[in-house]
Motif scaffolding. Structure first.
Motif, PDB file in Angstrom:
ATOM      1  N   ALA A  51       0.830  -1.206   0.000  1.00 53.84           N
ATOM      2  CA  ALA A  51       0.000   0.000   0.000  1.00 53.84           C
ATOM      3  C   ALA A  51       0.863   1.254   0.000  1.00 53.84           C
ATOM      4  O   ALA A  51       0.529   2.255  -0.647  1.00 53.84           O
ATOM      5  CB  ALA A  51      -0.931  -0.004   1.207  1.00 53.84           C
ATOM      6  N   VAL A  52       2.001   1.203   0.705  1.00 51.93           N
ATOM      7  CA  VAL A  52       2.895   2.357   0.760  1.00 51.93           C
ATOM      8  C   VAL A  52       3.416   2.692  -0.633  1.00 51.93           C
ATOM      9  O   VAL A  52       3.312   3.834  -1.097  1.00 51.93           O
ATOM     10  CB  VAL A  52       4.071   2.092   1.728  1.00 51.93           C
ATOM     11  CG1 VAL A  52       5.153   3.166   1.552  1.00 51.93           C
ATOM     12  CG2 VAL A  52       3.591   2.070   3.164  1.00 51.93           C
ATOM     13  N   VAL A  53       3.994   1.725  -1.320  1.00 55.13           N
ATOM     14  CA  VAL A  53       4.571   2.019  -2.630  1.00 55.13           C
ATOM     15  C   VAL A  53       3.495   2.425  -3.635  1.00 55.13           C
ATOM     16  O   VAL A  53       3.727   3.290  -4.497  1.00 55.13           O
ATOM     17  CB  VAL A  53       5.394   0.824  -3.165  1.00 55.13           C
ATOM     18  CG1 VAL A  53       6.597   0.565  -2.275  1.00 55.13           C
ATOM     19  CG2 VAL A  53       4.545  -0.437  -3.291  1.00 55.13           C
ATOM     20  N   THR A  54       2.325   1.855  -3.495  1.00 55.97           N
ATOM     21  CA  THR A  54       1.235   2.212  -4.409  1.00 55.97           C
ATOM     22  C   THR A  54       0.788   3.650  -4.199  1.00 55.97           C
ATOM     23  O   THR A  54       0.540   4.393  -5.161  1.00 55.97           O
ATOM     24  CB  THR A  54       0.050   1.254  -4.226  1.00 55.97           C
ATOM     25  OG1 THR A  54       0.482  -0.084  -4.487  1.00 55.97           O
ATOM     26  CG2 THR A  54      -1.083   1.597  -5.180  1.00 55.97           C
ATOM     27  N   ARG A  55       0.693   4.059  -2.943  1.00 57.21           N
ATOM     28  CA  ARG A  55       0.291   5.446  -2.649  1.00 57.21           C
ATOM     29  C   ARG A  55       1.298   6.447  -3.200  1.00 57.21           C
ATOM     30  O   ARG A  55       0.938   7.549  -3.600  1.00 57.21           O
ATOM     31  CB  ARG A  55       0.111   5.641  -1.141  1.00 57.21           C
ATOM     32  CG  ARG A  55      -1.191   5.087  -0.587  1.00 57.21           C
ATOM     33  CD  ARG A  55      -1.453   5.603   0.827  1.00 57.21           C
ATOM     34  NE  ARG A  55      -0.476   5.102   1.777  1.00 57.21           N
ATOM     35  CZ  ARG A  55      -0.618   4.002   2.517  1.00 57.21           C
ATOM     36  NH1 ARG A  55      -1.717   3.262   2.383  1.00 57.21           N
ATOM     37  NH2 ARG A  55       0.311   3.626   3.372  1.00 57.21           N
ATOM     38  N   VAL A  56       2.573   6.073  -3.198  1.00 56.63           N
ATOM     39  CA  VAL A  56       3.600   6.974  -3.700  1.00 56.63           C
ATOM     40  C   VAL A  56       3.583   7.046  -5.225  1.00 56.63           C
ATOM     41  O   VAL A  56       4.074   8.003  -5.813  1.00 56.63           O
ATOM     42  CB  VAL A  56       4.987   6.542  -3.171  1.00 56.63           C
ATOM     43  CG1 VAL A  56       6.109   7.362  -3.797  1.00 56.63           C
ATOM     44  CG2 VAL A  56       5.033   6.684  -1.649  1.00 56.63           C
ATOM     45  N   GLY A  57       2.988   6.048  -5.877  1.00 58.61           N
ATOM     46  CA  GLY A  57       2.892   6.071  -7.332  1.00 58.61           C
ATOM     47  C   GLY A  57       3.604   4.943  -8.035  1.00 58.61           C
ATOM     48  O   GLY A  57       3.633   4.894  -9.274  1.00 58.61           O
ATOM     49  N   PHE A  58       4.212   4.025  -7.273  1.00 57.38           N
ATOM     50  CA  PHE A  58       4.857   2.874  -7.881  1.00 57.38           C
ATOM     51  C   PHE A  58       3.799   1.980  -8.532  1.00 57.38           C
ATOM     52  O   PHE A  58       2.691   1.823  -8.010  1.00 57.38           O
ATOM     53  CB  PHE A  58       5.611   2.050  -6.835  1.00 57.38           C
ATOM     54  CG  PHE A  58       6.919   2.635  -6.385  1.00 57.38           C
ATOM     55  CD1 PHE A  58       8.126   2.041  -6.737  1.00 57.38           C
ATOM     56  CD2 PHE A  58       6.958   3.777  -5.594  1.00 57.38           C
ATOM     57  CE1 PHE A  58       9.334   2.564  -6.308  1.00 57.38           C
ATOM     58  CE2 PHE A  58       8.165   4.306  -5.144  1.00 57.38           C
ATOM     59  CZ  PHE A  58       9.350   3.701  -5.513  1.00 57.38           C
ATOM     60  N   ALA A  59       4.164   1.374  -9.645  1.00 61.02           N
ATOM     61  CA  ALA A  59       3.283   0.438 -10.332  1.00 61.02           C
ATOM     62  C   ALA A  59       3.904  -0.951 -10.292  1.00 61.02           C
ATOM     63  O   ALA A  59       5.129  -1.096 -10.441  1.00 61.02           O
ATOM     64  CB  ALA A  59       3.069   0.861 -11.781  1.00 61.02           C
ATOM     65  N   GLN A  60       3.077  -1.959 -10.100  1.00 61.21           N
ATOM     66  CA  GLN A  60       3.588  -3.324 -10.077  1.00 61.21           C
ATOM     67  C   GLN A  60       4.052  -3.723 -11.473  1.00 61.21           C
ATOM     68  O   GLN A  60       3.346  -3.522 -12.465  1.00 61.21           O
ATOM     69  CB  GLN A  60       2.508  -4.293  -9.596  1.00 61.21           C
ATOM     70  CG  GLN A  60       3.019  -5.721  -9.442  1.00 61.21           C
ATOM     71  CD  GLN A  60       1.948  -6.664  -8.909  1.00 61.21           C
ATOM     72  OE1 GLN A  60       1.075  -6.240  -8.162  1.00 61.21           O
ATOM     73  NE2 GLN A  60       2.029  -7.922  -9.304  1.00 61.21           N
ATOM     74  N   VAL A  61       5.272  -4.303 -11.539  1.00 60.12           N
ATOM     75  CA  VAL A  61       5.835  -4.662 -12.842  1.00 60.12           C
ATOM     76  C   VAL A  61       6.137  -6.146 -12.965  1.00 60.12           C
ATOM     77  O   VAL A  61       6.420  -6.628 -14.067  1.00 60.12           O
ATOM     78  CB  VAL A  61       7.116  -3.846 -13.135  1.00 60.12           C
ATOM     79  CG1 VAL A  61       6.779  -2.378 -13.335  1.00 60.12           C
ATOM     80  CG2 VAL A  61       8.150  -4.018 -12.024  1.00 60.12           C
ATOM     81  N   SER A  62       6.107  -6.874 -11.837  1.00 62.18           N
ATOM     82  CA  SER A  62       6.312  -8.321 -11.926  1.00 62.18           C
ATOM     83  C   SER A  62       5.723  -8.995 -10.701  1.00 62.18           C
ATOM     84  O   SER A  62       5.510  -8.372  -9.658  1.00 62.18           O
ATOM     85  CB  SER A  62       7.801  -8.672 -12.057  1.00 62.18           C
ATOM     86  OG  SER A  62       8.488  -8.432 -10.851  1.00 62.18           O
ATOM     87  N   ASP A  63       5.465 -10.284 -10.858  1.00 63.33           N
ATOM     88  CA  ASP A  63       4.847 -11.088  -9.807  1.00 63.33           C
ATOM     89  C   ASP A  63       5.507 -12.456  -9.849  1.00 63.33           C
ATOM     90  O   ASP A  63       5.113 -13.322 -10.621  1.00 63.33           O
ATOM     91  CB  ASP A  63       3.340 -11.178 -10.051  1.00 63.33           C
ATOM     92  CG  ASP A  63       2.613 -11.976  -8.967  1.00 63.33           C
ATOM     93  OD1 ASP A  63       3.287 -12.648  -8.174  1.00 63.33           O
ATOM     94  OD2 ASP A  63       1.372 -11.926  -8.944  1.00 63.33           O
ATOM     95  N   GLU A  64       6.555 -12.613  -9.033  1.00 67.04           N
ATOM     96  CA  GLU A  64       7.313 -13.856  -9.072  1.00 67.04           C
ATOM     97  C   GLU A  64       7.547 -14.385  -7.660  1.00 67.04           C
ATOM     98  O   GLU A  64       8.045 -13.663  -6.799  1.00 67.04           O
ATOM     99  CB  GLU A  64       8.659 -13.643  -9.766  1.00 67.04           C
ATOM    100  CG  GLU A  64       8.556 -13.224 -11.225  1.00 67.04           C
ATOM    101  CD  GLU A  64       9.922 -13.037 -11.860  1.00 67.04           C
ATOM    102  OE1 GLU A  64      10.925 -13.324 -11.174  1.00 67.04           O
ATOM    103  OE2 GLU A  64       9.986 -12.615 -13.029  1.00 67.04           O
ATOM    104  N   GLY A  65       7.187 -15.632  -7.437  1.00 68.29           N
ATOM    105  CA  GLY A  65       7.458 -16.285  -6.168  1.00 68.29           C
ATOM    106  C   GLY A  65       6.832 -15.570  -4.992  1.00 68.29           C
ATOM    107  O   GLY A  65       5.650 -15.213  -5.005  1.00 68.29           O
TER     108      GLY A  65
END
Length: 355
Positions: free
Chosen positions: A332-346
């Protein structure tokens, strides 16, 4: 290596005056100070002027420029009197360092426009050690300061320089005053105070190698921590910083920051970079907080503050962060700052924030 303080200033000045008294009966105006363009008299005045200027900027909390005054000797002051001036101005700097409240900073032009008490102590010591060397070289008298003092100075002001096996030759090489086997000659140099980046409720305070060393060993790094901190992630990051310093690849602006809360001066967490930016301007970031302040928005504020600072630089194009899959709070922290998810591994999710 250890944090520098007022006692170190006193030690450096005592070593300077003891060495120069061996030539107090010489005409210092007729002798060039080593490789400098100045004579030994002008160099000694410069040392005293810097000591009092640093004391004034720290004690007066100068913000945008040096406190507007200049040291002037009385007409007819001899070399013994000049050494007394150095002793006195050194004592004033030592006192200013000892009495400065935690977090107080004063103006210094480079590289980050300010310095704290340790920084002013170290800069004063650097002026004393290096210019005593210059004068001693010109006057043909022996001088070498204590190795532990020099090692601590290198770690404080020269964190970008790989420490050598002998601190004094390393400092002389790093400031263009000598050769060091296996290293290219230095023709231009500067020292580095620690970087601080103010936020709304917290200040991101860059830590030096000596502070990181203390944190790695289980100390408090000179900070007053909330809830008996720091959290283990901060100690691990401090360990990586020390290793980077020892390898000569540490850059102080891409190190570790302690988050200091404005309301009470308590350290509440750590945040920083895993390394310098790669050739594409991509750099990874990490953080943690002590448990007592989680869920209060501090991580979001600090991450946003650091991200804005980093992405304003020409050498940074994107920030990268990995978050454990079950750490929904950090996601939630990184999302609020504006980060976007770029991968989903393990067990980890990767996020990126681009300029």
């Amino acid at each position: 290596m250890r944090a520098m303080n007022g006692d170190d200033v006193t030690e450096a000045v005592a070593g300077c005056t003891a060495a120069l008294r061996a030539a107090v009966d010489r005409d210092w105006k007729a002798v060039r100070a080593g490789r400098l363009e100045w004579d030994c008299h002008a160099t000694a005045v410069h040392v005293a002027d810097d000591l009092i200027a640093y004391a004034a900027n720290l004690a007066g909390r100068a913000q945008d420029a040096y406190v507007p005054f200049e040291l002037t000797l009385d007409e007819g002051t001899d070399n013994a009197g000049l050494l007394h001036v150095i002793e006195t101005t050194g004592a004033l700097l030592a006192a200013a360092v000892r009495t400065a409240a935690p977090g107080v900073r004063g103006f210094h032009p480079y590289p980050f426009r300010s310095a704290d008490a340790e920084g002013f102590a170290a800069m004063g010591i650097a002026e004393v050690l290096l210019h005593t060397h210059d004068m001693a070289e010109g006057l043909g008298i022996p001088y070498e300061p204590p190795a532990e003092l020099v090692a601590s100075l290198l770690a404080c002001l020269f964190p970008h320089v790989q420490p050598g096996t002998a601190p004094w030759p390393t400092l002389l090489w790093a400031t263009g005053r000598g050769a060091l086997p296996g290293r290219a000659p230095v023709t231009a140099w500067r020292w580095y105070n620690n970087l601080v980046i103010p936020g709304e409720r917290v200040t991101l305070t860059g830590i030096r190698p000596a502070t990181a060393h203390d944190l790695r060993l289980g100390g408090d790094g000179g900070f007053t921590w909330l809830d008996g901190g720091p959290y283990e992630g901060t100690r691990e990051a401090a360990s990586f910083l020390v290793k980077a310093y020892e390898a000569g690849v540490h850059r102080p602006e891409f190190g570790v920051f302690v988050l200091v809360r404005h309301e009470d001066g308590r350290a509440i967490g750590g945040m920083g970079f895993h390394s310098v930016p790669d050739e594409d301007g991509r750099v990874e970031i990490g953080y943690d907080l002590v448990e007592g302040v989680r869920g209060q928005g501090y991580a979001t504020e600090a991450l946003r503050t650091l991200a804005e600072w980093a992405l304003a630089r020409d050498d940074v194009s994107s920030l990268f962060a990995t978050v454990e899959r079950d750490n929904t709070a950090s996601q939630a922290v990184v999302t609020r700052v504006g980060f976007a998810q770029v991968s989903d591994e393990g067990d980890e999710l990767a996020y990126e924030l681009r300029r």
